[in-house]
Design a protein around this motif. Structure first.
Motif, PDB file in Angstrom:
ATOM      1  N   GLU A  83      55.164  68.445 -22.141  1.00  0.00           N
ATOM      2  CA  GLU A  83      55.534  67.503 -21.087  1.00  0.00           C
ATOM      3  C   GLU A  83      56.796  67.920 -20.340  1.00  0.00           C
ATOM      4  O   GLU A  83      57.046  67.445 -19.242  1.00  0.00           O
ATOM      5  CB  GLU A  83      55.725  66.096 -21.668  1.00  0.00           C
ATOM      6  N   LEU A 141      59.987  61.572 -22.026  1.00  0.00           N
ATOM      7  CA  LEU A 141      59.010  62.374 -22.746  1.00  0.00           C
ATOM      8  C   LEU A 141      57.872  61.493 -23.257  1.00  0.00           C
ATOM      9  O   LEU A 141      56.696  61.828 -23.105  1.00  0.00           O
ATOM     10  CB  LEU A 141      59.694  63.110 -23.898  1.00  0.00           C
ATOM     11  N   TRP A 144      55.686  60.526 -20.276  1.00  0.00           N
ATOM     12  CA  TRP A 144      54.869  61.621 -19.746  1.00  0.00           C
ATOM     13  C   TRP A 144      53.716  61.976 -20.668  1.00  0.00           C
ATOM     14  O   TRP A 144      52.743  62.564 -20.235  1.00  0.00           O
ATOM     15  CB  TRP A 144      55.732  62.854 -19.491  1.00  0.00           C
ATOM     16  N   ARG A 145      53.835  61.641 -21.947  1.00  0.00           N
ATOM     17  CA  ARG A 145      52.736  61.923 -22.875  1.00  0.00           C
ATOM     18  C   ARG A 145      51.584  61.001 -22.572  1.00  0.00           C
ATOM     19  O   ARG A 145      50.473  61.211 -22.773  1.00  0.00           O
ATOM     20  CB  ARG A 145      53.191  61.730 -24.314  1.00  0.00           C
TER      21      ARG A 145
END
Length: 145
Positions: A83, A141, A144-145
Motif C-alpha cells: 500500500e 495504511l 488503503w488496504r
C-alpha cells in the motif's frame, strides 16, 4: 495532467526514456519548475532522475559513473507494505504524480530542513523492516488496504 508535460520520448532496445517537465504549482509559485528523466526498463523497473544535480537532495541515490549517470529519486522503500509502494497496477500517471510530490518534498526540505511526511530511513534495517512511526501513516495504511 495539468502542469505536467512529456517533452520527449526516446526508445532504445531495452529502455524507454520520458523527459517530463513539471510547472510550478500555483499554490507554491516560488518553488521551481522541475525536469525529470523517467527510465522505463524492459524488466518493468522505473527510475526518475531529476534534471538538476546542482543542489542538495535528501532522498536520491548517489550518481554513478564518470558522467554522474543515475542519481534516481528514492520514491519509496522497496520493502514497505504494498500500500505504500507504486506498482504497474497503479498506472504510469500515478507514478508521475509520486515523482512530482517527491520533487515538492525535496524543495520543502531544502527550505526548512524538515521532510513533510514520515519517510523511511536510508539503507536496510539490521533486522526486520523499518517501523511505521506515526499514527497518521498507520491509519492511512489501514485505509488503503
Amino acid at each position: 495532467m495539468a502542469g505536467v508535460h512529456i517533452t520527449s520520448v526516446r526508445t532504445f532496445e531495452d529502455t524507454v526514456i520520458l523527459n517530463v517537465a513539471f510547472d510550478a504549482l500555483p499554490e507554491l509559485a516560488d518553488f521551481p519548475a522541475e525536469n525529470v528523466r523517467i527510465r522505463i526498463h524492459r524488466s518493468g523497473e522505473l527510475e526518475a532522475v531529476p534534471g538538476r544535480s546542482d543542489r542538495p537532495w535528501e532522498h536520491r541515490e548517489r550518481p554513478r559513473g564518470p558522467e554522474g549517470y543515475g542519481g534516481a529519486l528514492c520514491l519509496y522503500y522497496v520493502d514497505d507494505p504494498r500500500e505504500l509502494r507504486w506498482s504497474w497496477d497503479d498506472g504510469l500517471e500515478e507514478y508521475i504524480h509520486i515523482v512530482r510530490r517527491h520533487l515538492i518534498f525535496e524543495e520543502w526540505f531544502r527550505r526548512t530542513g524538515d521532510w513533510p511526511t514520515e519517510d523511511a530511513p536510508h539503507g536496510r534495517p539490521a533486522q526486520g523492516k523499518h517501523p511505521i512511526r506515526t499514527a497518521e501513516l498507520r491509519k492511512d495504511l489501514a485505509r488503503w488496504r
